[in-house]
Scaffold this motif. Sequence first.
Motif, PDB file in Angstrom:
ATOM      1  N   VAL A 265      53.456  41.062  41.142  1.00 55.60           N
ATOM      2  CA  VAL A 265      52.880  41.554  39.886  1.00 55.60           C
ATOM      3  C   VAL A 265      52.517  43.034  39.974  1.00 55.60           C
ATOM      4  O   VAL A 265      52.646  43.770  38.982  1.00 55.60           O
ATOM      5  CB  VAL A 265      51.653  40.702  39.505  1.00 55.60           C
ATOM      6  N   GLY A 266      52.085  43.494  41.127  1.00 60.78           N
ATOM      7  CA  GLY A 266      51.692  44.895  41.278  1.00 60.78           C
ATOM      8  C   GLY A 266      52.760  45.877  40.813  1.00 60.78           C
ATOM      9  O   GLY A 266      52.472  46.785  40.007  1.00 60.78           O
ATOM     10  N   PRO A 267      54.010  45.748  41.262  1.00 60.25           N
ATOM     11  CA  PRO A 267      55.060  46.653  40.790  1.00 60.25           C
ATOM     12  C   PRO A 267      55.324  46.542  39.287  1.00 60.25           C
ATOM     13  O   PRO A 267      55.687  47.533  38.648  1.00 60.25           O
ATOM     14  CB  PRO A 267      56.290  46.220  41.597  1.00 60.25           C
ATOM     15  N   LEU A 268      55.137  45.351  38.724  1.00 59.19           N
ATOM     16  CA  LEU A 268      55.304  45.200  37.277  1.00 59.19           C
ATOM     17  C   LEU A 268      54.227  45.989  36.527  1.00 59.19           C
ATOM     18  O   LEU A 268      54.510  46.644  35.518  1.00 59.19           O
ATOM     19  CB  LEU A 268      55.230  43.718  36.892  1.00 59.19           C
ATOM     20  N   VAL A 269      53.001  45.925  37.020  1.00 54.69           N
ATOM     21  CA  VAL A 269      51.917  46.695  36.398  1.00 54.69           C
ATOM     22  C   VAL A 269      52.177  48.184  36.561  1.00 54.69           C
ATOM     23  O   VAL A 269      51.960  48.977  35.622  1.00 54.69           O
ATOM     24  CB  VAL A 269      50.556  46.288  36.994  1.00 54.69           C
ATOM     25  N   ASP A 270      52.657  48.604  37.740  1.00 58.24           N
ATOM     26  CA  ASP A 270      53.012  50.013  37.947  1.00 58.24           C
ATOM     27  C   ASP A 270      53.989  50.484  36.876  1.00 58.24           C
ATOM     28  O   ASP A 270      53.825  51.570  36.300  1.00 58.24           O
ATOM     29  CB  ASP A 270      53.667  50.205  39.320  1.00 58.24           C
ATOM     30  N   TRP A 271      55.011  49.670  36.626  1.00 57.86           N
ATOM     31  CA  TRP A 271      56.044  50.044  35.658  1.00 57.86           C
ATOM     32  C   TRP A 271      55.472  50.089  34.246  1.00 57.86           C
ATOM     33  O   TRP A 271      55.785  51.006  33.467  1.00 57.86           O
ATOM     34  CB  TRP A 271      57.191  49.030  35.742  1.00 57.86           C
ATOM     35  N   LEU A 272      54.605  49.137  33.921  1.00 58.02           N
ATOM     36  CA  LEU A 272      54.035  49.090  32.579  1.00 58.02           C
ATOM     37  C   LEU A 272      53.104  50.264  32.304  1.00 58.02           C
ATOM     38  O   LEU A 272      53.173  50.882  31.230  1.00 58.02           O
ATOM     39  CB  LEU A 272      53.284  47.775  32.371  1.00 58.02           C
ATOM     40  N   PHE A 301      43.806  39.818  43.208  1.00 56.24           N
ATOM     41  CA  PHE A 301      43.990  41.043  43.980  1.00 56.24           C
ATOM     42  C   PHE A 301      44.456  42.231  43.139  1.00 56.24           C
ATOM     43  O   PHE A 301      44.492  43.352  43.644  1.00 56.24           O
ATOM     44  CB  PHE A 301      45.011  40.794  45.099  1.00 56.24           C
ATOM     45  N   GLU A 302      44.831  41.998  41.881  1.00 61.17           N
ATOM     46  CA  GLU A 302      45.323  43.070  41.014  1.00 61.17           C
ATOM     47  C   GLU A 302      44.285  43.372  39.942  1.00 61.17           C
ATOM     48  O   GLU A 302      44.254  42.755  38.879  1.00 61.17           O
ATOM     49  CB  GLU A 302      46.669  42.666  40.395  1.00 61.17           C
ATOM     50  N   VAL A 396      40.338  32.017  44.316  1.00 60.19           N
ATOM     51  CA  VAL A 396      40.037  32.231  42.897  1.00 60.19           C
ATOM     52  C   VAL A 396      38.665  32.855  42.658  1.00 60.19           C
ATOM     53  O   VAL A 396      38.457  33.488  41.621  1.00 60.19           O
ATOM     54  CB  VAL A 396      40.170  30.915  42.088  1.00 60.19           C
ATOM     55  N   ARG A 397      37.750  32.715  43.600  1.00 63.72           N
ATOM     56  CA  ARG A 397      36.435  33.335  43.411  1.00 63.72           C
ATOM     57  C   ARG A 397      36.514  34.858  43.416  1.00 63.72           C
ATOM     58  O   ARG A 397      35.563  35.532  43.009  1.00 63.72           O
ATOM     59  CB  ARG A 397      35.471  32.865  44.510  1.00 63.72           C
ATOM     60  N   ARG A 398      37.629  35.406  43.882  1.00 63.93           N
ATOM     61  CA  ARG A 398      37.809  36.860  43.895  1.00 63.93           C
ATOM     62  C   ARG A 398      38.159  37.409  42.509  1.00 63.93           C
ATOM     63  O   ARG A 398      38.067  38.619  42.282  1.00 63.93           O
ATOM     64  CB  ARG A 398      38.920  37.253  44.864  1.00 63.93           C
ATOM     65  N   ILE A 399      38.582  36.540  41.595  1.00 58.97           N
ATOM     66  CA  ILE A 399      38.998  36.997  40.264  1.00 58.97           C
ATOM     67  C   ILE A 399      37.801  37.577  39.521  1.00 58.97           C
ATOM     68  O   ILE A 399      36.749  36.944  39.422  1.00 58.97           O
ATOM     69  CB  ILE A 399      39.625  35.836  39.467  1.00 58.97           C
ATOM     70  N   LYS A 400      37.980  38.785  38.981  1.00 57.42           N
ATOM     71  CA  LYS A 400      36.871  39.468  38.289  1.00 57.42           C
ATOM     72  C   LYS A 400      37.060  39.503  36.771  1.00 57.42           C
ATOM     73  O   LYS A 400      36.090  39.608  36.024  1.00 57.42           O
ATOM     74  CB  LYS A 400      36.736  40.898  38.813  1.00 57.42           C
TER      75      LYS A 400
END
Length: 467
Positions: A265-272, A301-302, A396-400
């Motif tokens: 997902v990270g590279p997809l967000v970079d592109w967006l 993590f993103e 999942v507890r890391r999700i903000k």
Amino acid sequence: MKDVSGEGAPTPTRRTALAGLAGAAGAALAAGCTASSASAPTPSPPGTGATPAGGPTPGVMTLFKDPEFNFNGLWALGGSGAGAGEVGEVLTAVNAINKAGLSAQSYVETFKKLGDRLRAAPQGSKPDDQTTRWRALRAAQYYGQALFYVLGSDDPGSEEQLYQAGRGAWDKFCELCDPAPVRTNVPYGKTPLPVWFFRPDESERRRPTVILTNGSDGQNVDMWTYGVPAALDRGWNALVYDGPGQGQLLFVNRVVFTPTWEKVVGPLVDWLVARPDVDPDRIALTGLSMAGDLAPRAAAFEDRLAAVVAMPGCLTPWLGFPPEIREILTPNKEETNNIWNKEVVPELPAADAATMKKRFEPFSVPAMLAAREGRMFTDFYTPAKRIQALDITNVVRRIKMPALVLDYEDEQFYPGQARQMFERLTSPKDYVKLTAATGAQLHCSPMAPQQHGEVVFNWLDETLADR
């Protein structure tokens, strides 16, 4: 196993226990669900057209007596609301399959022929672009239906060819959309991710954007049904992509699932965020089916994501296999594979063997290639460990960011896991269960994807309204 059948009755061996479970739960295995009788659809008796009272697919919702085939038939039927199917075409195919005798072979032959017919020119006058476009989308659906069962057919080696037929239909559909989605490849390791970026128009207005994540065995056409029109109608952009273990990356590039989905997902967000028509503060991520595990993992993590939706929530995909199948996996690779090859495989009926091939191919290239040659894979340990590694119970507890967890009445893949995920989340959160009261029961609401989209995008619009 304990002898509970009376004094003097033989006690089943481990081999017969394991093989018996596989034989009894073929549909459960194919769906990736547990063998729970409480959640698995109950087939109707041969020769009848209805399920027992109280079953999850009553009356006309039972297209096939086998619950696995029935689920897939309902999936094709449900796509009609988004143009990814035609009620008359699907029901006619169902009738033809039942008349021929329900099997992987009859299913593949019938839906492939339907896809081929739609890719050819229709009778009468020359088709315009809209006719060609929508026929191509329906063809993509029907090729996808055939693809799901091809490993159990007489020609398992045609799997990649059948995938390419569906992909070609999908690409033709996209080519004729107005505006056509932006097509590109986003860098990811050694194998870039193919993406299709849909926009309401070609202006550079910054818009909220949803990244639509498929699950195991899903095709691009499913992302259309479960998100693209709903997004475009509300002024959103929508990104469709193939990740590891999916579509092109699996069937052509031979890249299997990864547990670190944030690296996808990270590279997809970079592109967006580099695009002028994307609002970088309003990027949401959804995950359908097994991606109800992948999307929350990425969201943990993103931090650039504004919201995440799990459809349904899934913490542990490995629990989607019956316990007796999971028990094959031991800490020792050699012991595990000995059990698999010597005790289980020799006892598996052909239909259940095909089911296991299908369930494991997204996690093992050797398993996929063996299946295409009509053989059973011999290394159970490696793909099983890969599936185990998808567990996100402690992640999942890391999700903000705000999270929506969907659940479904009669959820047959991951029963109970959506509620467990919701309870573990510490970020702003909502839980919605779709029910049989409106025909939205079963995994991913195959008969009600429009309701599904309404729930998801109403929540996204409200959640991101003030950003």
